[in-house]
Design a protein around this motif. Structure first.
Motif, PDB file in Angstrom:
ATOM      1  N   MET A  60      68.854  88.113 -41.621  1.00  0.00           N
ATOM      2  CA  MET A  60      69.425  88.080 -40.271  1.00  0.00           C
ATOM      3  C   MET A  60      69.594  89.498 -39.724  1.00  0.00           C
ATOM      4  O   MET A  60      69.275  89.770 -38.564  1.00  0.00           O
ATOM      5  N   ALA A  61      70.089  90.404 -40.571  1.00  0.00           N
ATOM      6  CA  ALA A  61      70.274  91.795 -40.133  1.00  0.00           C
ATOM      7  C   ALA A  61      68.937  92.430 -39.767  1.00  0.00           C
ATOM      8  O   ALA A  61      68.809  93.094 -38.734  1.00  0.00           O
ATOM      9  N   GLU A  62      67.924  92.197 -40.594  1.00  0.00           N
ATOM     10  CA  GLU A  62      66.586  92.739 -40.327  1.00  0.00           C
ATOM     11  C   GLU A  62      66.004  92.144 -39.054  1.00  0.00           C
ATOM     12  O   GLU A  62      65.339  92.835 -38.276  1.00  0.00           O
ATOM     13  N   ALA A  63      66.267  90.848 -38.826  1.00  0.00           N
ATOM     14  CA  ALA A  63      65.769  90.189 -37.611  1.00  0.00           C
ATOM     15  C   ALA A  63      66.367  90.817 -36.363  1.00  0.00           C
ATOM     16  O   ALA A  63      65.679  91.033 -35.365  1.00  0.00           O
ATOM     17  N   VAL A  64      67.665  91.123 -36.402  1.00  0.00           N
ATOM     18  CA  VAL A  64      68.325  91.756 -35.258  1.00  0.00           C
ATOM     19  C   VAL A  64      67.787  93.169 -35.054  1.00  0.00           C
ATOM     20  O   VAL A  64      67.486  93.586 -33.930  1.00  0.00           O
ATOM     21  N   GLU A  65      67.610  93.911 -36.142  1.00  0.00           N
ATOM     22  CA  GLU A  65      67.150  95.298 -36.063  1.00  0.00           C
ATOM     23  C   GLU A  65      65.735  95.418 -35.505  1.00  0.00           C
ATOM     24  O   GLU A  65      65.385  96.434 -34.904  1.00  0.00           O
ATOM     25  N   ASN A  66      64.918  94.375 -35.709  1.00  0.00           N
ATOM     26  CA  ASN A  66      63.541  94.406 -35.215  1.00  0.00           C
ATOM     27  C   ASN A  66      63.360  93.622 -33.925  1.00  0.00           C
ATOM     28  O   ASN A  66      62.235  93.297 -33.538  1.00  0.00           O
ATOM     29  N   ALA A  67      64.472  93.318 -33.262  1.00  0.00           N
ATOM     30  CA  ALA A  67      64.418  92.548 -32.013  1.00  0.00           C
ATOM     31  C   ALA A  67      64.611  93.462 -30.806  1.00  0.00           C
ATOM     32  O   ALA A  67      65.365  94.435 -30.853  1.00  0.00           O
ATOM     33  N   SER A  68      63.897  93.162 -29.727  1.00  0.00           N
ATOM     34  CA  SER A  68      64.161  93.802 -28.436  1.00  0.00           C
ATOM     35  C   SER A  68      65.003  92.885 -27.557  1.00  0.00           C
ATOM     36  O   SER A  68      65.700  93.349 -26.663  1.00  0.00           O
ATOM     37  N   ILE A  69      64.916  91.566 -27.827  1.00  0.00           N
ATOM     38  CA  ILE A  69      65.656  90.545 -27.088  1.00  0.00           C
ATOM     39  C   ILE A  69      66.303  89.598 -28.092  1.00  0.00           C
ATOM     40  O   ILE A  69      65.682  89.222 -29.080  1.00  0.00           O
ATOM     41  N   ILE A  70      67.555  89.194 -27.837  1.00  0.00           N
ATOM     42  CA  ILE A  70      68.171  88.115 -28.601  1.00  0.00           C
ATOM     43  C   ILE A  70      68.594  87.029 -27.614  1.00  0.00           C
ATOM     44  O   ILE A  70      69.147  87.326 -26.547  1.00  0.00           O
TER      45      ILE A  70
END
Length: 337
Positions: free
Chosen positions: A60-70
């Motif tokens: 989850m942390a990695e997903a947020v860190e590699n996101a431009s949009i949530i």
């Protein structure tokens, strides 16, 4: 929407759009929206779509860190969930753009649902997309794509791209009608469709040969945590399909063995724009086809600095990144004539 979607893909680069939701209250809607956005070819992250590898919290942390949009799917249970609150708060701390979806119409006591608490604070003043209505799904989906666009691109440019897309669609309809009238004049060719697993092992560039020119390639099922982006981490070169930057998935390849179809000769390329990323702060390189004259950072995608000769650079035909640098780079080649 095609022109806007292409502009969104360009702005995202190697990053993705993360879908954040509560299983108990909006899993079905989230899967529907994921499927709809996937048809546009947008790079997405969802836990049940192969996004979780290893520990849940680490993924989850990695997903947020590699996101431009949530995209948070706002419900009462979402705002009460500790895990959901951690995701949206971490995204806000990292400067990830928040594009909220209203996924609940009324509260348990019959009142109109409004986000409260931490979720209410983080989404206050933001345009949200109402998917809680029974009807109007297509309209809401178009609004969602528009909101994603305005979160990444200048709003005036977004509206211009939408209008250009409508004009192009009208012209395409006329062309399709003309093509239908001339169907009997077309050369009949043999078209073969095959589904194949392609993977970029250890984030290396890999090509797969086919018997004839490739007409199209599309992603059916993403199996990697790394994004699968057409012409970014996978694409076509003549009779070959390539994958790079950790992309892995089930792809549908359409090609022909008909002799009437020829591969367009490759023009001399003076420069090329590529995405390259140092995942987990590890060294990563890519071998190009010609000697490199210079490398220019087009867009930084990492929080870590991108500094020439320190965290990215080149040597001969090789471009490299290190120490967490992630970005889109323009590679200019030497003139060997």
């Amino acid at each position: 929407m095609e022109k806007l979607v292409e502009a969104i893909k360009e702005e995202l680069g190697a990053n993705h759009i993360m879908l954040s939701y509560n299983w108990a209250s909006s899993k079905q809607l989230t899967e529907k929206v994921y499927s709809s956005l996937k048809q546009y070819g947008l790079p997405l992250w969802m836990d049940t779509a192969g996004g979780v590898h290893g520990s849940v919290s680490g993924s989850m942390a990695e997903a947020v860190e590699n996101a431009s949009i949530i995209i948070p799917f706002m419900t009462e249970k979402y705002q009460e969930s500790k895990a959901c609150n951690q995701e949206i708060e971490y995204a806000n701390d990292l400067g990830v753009e928040i594009v909220p979806i209203k996924a609940q119409k009324t509260t348990a006591d019959g009142k109109k649902y409004r986000p409260r608490g931490k979720l209410g604070i983080l989404t206050a003043g933001k345009l949200y997309v109402d998917f809680a209505r029974v009807d109007g799904y297509v309209e809401a989906l178009n609004k969602l794509v528009t909101c994603i666009g305005t979160a990444l691109i200048d709003p005036e440019k977004v509206m211009k791209l939408i209008e250009e897309g409508k004009t192009q669609a009208q012209g395409q309809s006329k062309k399709e009608a003309l093509d239908k009238d001339n169907l009997d004049r077309r050369i009949q060719i043999t078209v073969i469709t095959t589904d194949i697993i392609l993977e970029s092992l250890k984030y290396n560039y890999t090509e797969t040969d086919f018997e004839g020119p490739i007409l199209s390639v599309s992603l059916i099922d993403q199996k990697s945590n790394a994004p699968c982006i057409l012409n970014g981490s996978f694409g076509i070169t003549g009779n070959r399909v390539w994958v790079n930057n950790g992309a892995r998935g089930l792809f549908r390849v359409v090609y022909t063995t008909s002799k009437q179809v020829k591969v367009q000769p490759k023009e001399e390329c003076k420069s090329q724009t590529i995405g390259l990323q140092s995942l987990k702060y590890q060294y990563k390189d890519r071998i190009m086809e010609k000697d490199i004259q210079s490398v220019e950072l087009v867009k930084q995608l990492s929080k870590a600095p991108c500094i020439i000769d320190e965290t990215f650079g080149f040597n001969g035909t090789k471009i490299w990144v290190d120490k967490g640098a992630r970005g889109i780079f323009k590679v200019t080649f030497k003139d060997n004539n």
